[in-house]
Design a protein around this motif. Structure first.
Motif, PDB file in Angstrom:
ATOM      1  N   UNK A 253       0.867  -1.174   0.000  1.00 11.34           N
ATOM      2  CA  UNK A 253       0.000   0.000   0.000  1.00 11.34           C
ATOM      3  C   UNK A 253       0.907   1.228   0.000  1.00 11.34           C
ATOM      4  N   UNK A 254       0.577   2.227  -0.833  1.00 13.56           N
ATOM      5  CA  UNK A 254       1.366   3.464  -0.867  1.00 13.56           C
ATOM      6  C   UNK A 254       0.476   4.613  -0.400  1.00 13.56           C
ATOM      7  N   UNK A 255       0.922   5.328   0.622  1.00 19.11           N
ATOM      8  CA  UNK A 255       0.141   6.450   1.141  1.00 19.11           C
ATOM      9  C   UNK A 255       1.050   7.641   1.442  1.00 19.11           C
ATOM     10  N   UNK A 256       0.422   8.793   1.655  1.00 17.22           N
ATOM     11  CA  UNK A 256       1.202   9.979   2.005  1.00 17.22           C
ATOM     12  C   UNK A 256       0.507  10.675   3.168  1.00 17.22           C
ATOM     13  N   UNK A 257       1.332  11.407   3.919  1.00 13.20           N
ATOM     14  CA  UNK A 257       0.804  12.223   5.012  1.00 13.20           C
ATOM     15  C   UNK A 257       1.051  13.693   4.713  1.00 13.20           C
ATOM     16  N   UNK A 258       0.145  14.581   5.034  1.00 11.84           N
ATOM     17  CA  UNK A 258      -1.193  14.288   5.512  1.00 11.84           C
ATOM     18  C   UNK A 258      -2.053  13.805   4.347  1.00 11.84           C
ATOM     19  N   UNK A 259      -2.870  12.811   4.593  1.00 11.96           N
ATOM     20  CA  UNK A 259      -3.753  12.293   3.547  1.00 11.96           C
ATOM     21  C   UNK A 259      -4.047  10.825   3.751  1.00 11.96           C
ATOM     22  N   UNK A 260      -4.497  10.185   2.681  1.00 14.37           N
ATOM     23  CA  UNK A 260      -4.678   8.733   2.707  1.00 14.37           C
ATOM     24  C   UNK A 260      -6.052   8.241   3.119  1.00 14.37           C
ATOM     25  N   UNK A 261      -6.888   9.126   3.689  1.00 21.50           N
ATOM     26  CA  UNK A 261      -8.298   8.777   3.947  1.00 21.50           C
ATOM     27  C   UNK A 261      -9.099   9.987   3.458  1.00 21.50           C
ATOM     28  N   UNK A 262     -10.394   9.806   3.172  1.00 23.41           N
ATOM     29  CA  UNK A 262     -11.165  10.961   2.691  1.00 23.41           C
ATOM     30  C   UNK A 262     -11.088  12.138   3.667  1.00 23.41           C
ATOM     31  N   UNK A 263     -11.201  11.875   4.957  1.00 24.30           N
ATOM     32  CA  UNK A 263     -11.131  12.963   5.949  1.00 24.30           C
ATOM     33  C   UNK A 263      -9.774  13.653   5.886  1.00 24.30           C
ATOM     34  N   UNK A 264      -8.720  12.837   5.869  1.00 26.52           N
ATOM     35  CA  UNK A 264      -7.373  13.400   5.903  1.00 26.52           C
ATOM     36  C   UNK A 264      -7.059  14.172   4.620  1.00 26.52           C
ATOM     37  N   UNK A 265      -7.551  13.696   3.475  1.00 26.31           N
ATOM     38  CA  UNK A 265      -7.309  14.421   2.216  1.00 26.31           C
ATOM     39  C   UNK A 265      -8.011  15.776   2.256  1.00 26.31           C
ATOM     40  N   UNK A 266      -9.177  15.805   2.875  1.00 30.47           N
ATOM     41  CA  UNK A 266      -9.932  17.046   2.986  1.00 30.47           C
ATOM     42  C   UNK A 266      -9.164  18.045   3.858  1.00 30.47           C
ATOM     43  N   UNK A 267      -8.687  17.557   5.007  1.00 25.25           N
ATOM     44  CA  UNK A 267      -7.962  18.434   5.934  1.00 25.25           C
ATOM     45  C   UNK A 267      -6.621  18.860   5.320  1.00 25.25           C
ATOM     46  N   UNK A 268      -6.018  17.980   4.504  1.00 27.48           N
ATOM     47  CA  UNK A 268      -4.710  18.258   3.887  1.00 27.48           C
ATOM     48  C   UNK A 268      -4.671  19.608   3.150  1.00 27.48           C
ATOM     49  N   UNK A 269      -5.708  19.839   2.327  1.00 26.67           N
ATOM     50  CA  UNK A 269      -5.720  21.065   1.524  1.00 26.67           C
ATOM     51  C   UNK A 269      -5.661  22.282   2.431  1.00 26.67           C
ATOM     52  N   UNK A 270      -6.400  22.191   3.514  1.00 28.82           N
ATOM     53  CA  UNK A 270      -6.483  23.306   4.429  1.00 28.82           C
ATOM     54  C   UNK A 270      -5.167  23.465   5.213  1.00 28.82           C
ATOM     55  N   UNK A 271      -4.606  22.312   5.630  1.00 27.60           N
ATOM     56  CA  UNK A 271      -3.347  22.338   6.382  1.00 27.60           C
ATOM     57  C   UNK A 271      -2.221  22.965   5.572  1.00 27.60           C
ATOM     58  N   UNK A 272      -2.194  22.644   4.276  1.00 29.37           N
ATOM     59  CA  UNK A 272      -1.102  23.143   3.436  1.00 29.37           C
ATOM     60  C   UNK A 272      -1.388  24.556   2.917  1.00 29.37           C
ATOM     61  N   UNK A 273      -2.651  24.793   2.531  1.00 31.83           N
ATOM     62  CA  UNK A 273      -2.938  26.069   1.879  1.00 31.83           C
ATOM     63  C   UNK A 273      -3.754  27.041   2.708  1.00 31.83           C
TER      64      UNK A 273
END
Ligand code: TYD
Length: 205
Positions: free
Chosen positions: A34-54
């Motif tokens: 399985x290949x994943x990245x942080x922050x991300x990897x689940x629908x919730x985390x991908x949603x929060x990712x955009x906000x965390x970065x931008x």
């Protein structure tokens, strides 16, 4: 039990390329991965990712808690289930990014970060951490100055230098778990060194 491998490094160090390459080799060898990245990897985390970065108006504490929250969601829904099926999990960034960026970079309390990391992951640590070691000014040149909408890439060089030193200190404290590679080496030599170490760990188990 599966195998958990994490990639760490400053911006532009080539983590994403090398984690994808390792994943490709694992698939080619017909190993479940399985290949994943942080922050991300689940629908919730991908949603929060955009906000965390931008996002705007995120204090260092809010940032720390959001990274921990997205990590908890990733560990619960993806990493632990995959490991318990015996799969190999390759993750681009993990708890060490929080120690390096929020701890060394932003100067937040290391003990508190350690506690939060433990709570978010239930103490799950990888068998291998690959650190792609690169001076941050070279990383920035590779990224051609970086993305103006990325809160981390907008930080000054001194911040990224603290992150870089932090990574080296973390690696020096746990040399068995960390494989430190000079990220300026050719892509193919890095990929082979990583592959050799993964095979070595597999053989020892
Ligand atoms: P990303 O665009 O994935 O950067 P990279 O390709 O360099 O991994 O953005 C993730 C950013 O979030 C990166 O700048 C590092 C930062 N970060 C933290 O500050 N703390 C953390 O715990 C994690 C996981 C990432």
């Amino acid at each position: 039990m599966g195998l958990f491998i994490v990639f760490e490094g400053v911006e532009g160090s080539g983590k994403s390329t090398q984690s994808r390459e390792l994943y490709r080799r694992l698939q080619k060898a017909e190993l479940e991965a399985v290949l994943i990245r942080e922050p991300g990897g689940t629908p919730t985390a991908e949603y929060v990712r955009d906000w965390l970065i931008g996002g705007h108006d995120i204090s260092p504490l809010t940032e720390l808690l959001l990274f921990s929250a997205t990590r908890a969601s990733l560990v619960e829904s993806v990493i632990r289930p995959a490991l318990s099926k015996g799969e190999i999990v390759v993750c681009d960034r993990y708890i060490y990014s929080t120690l390096a960026y929020q701890g060394y970079g932003r100067g937040m309390d290391m003990g508190a970060i350690d506690n939060l990391n433990g709570i978010a992951t239930g103490g799950l640590e990888p068998e291998l951490v690959v650190l792609l070691d690169l001076p941050p000014d070279i990383g920035f040149q590779r990224k051609r100055g970086g993305d103006p909408n990325d809160r981390f890439e907008r930080e000054d060089l001194a911040f990224h230098q603290r992150v870089h030193e932090g990574y080296n200190a973390l690696a020096a404290n746990d040399p068995k778990r960390w494989l430190v590679l000079d990220a300026s080496l050719p892509m193919e030599s890095l990929a082979s060194a990583i592959w050799d170490r993964v095979l070595e760990i597999q053989a020892e188990r």
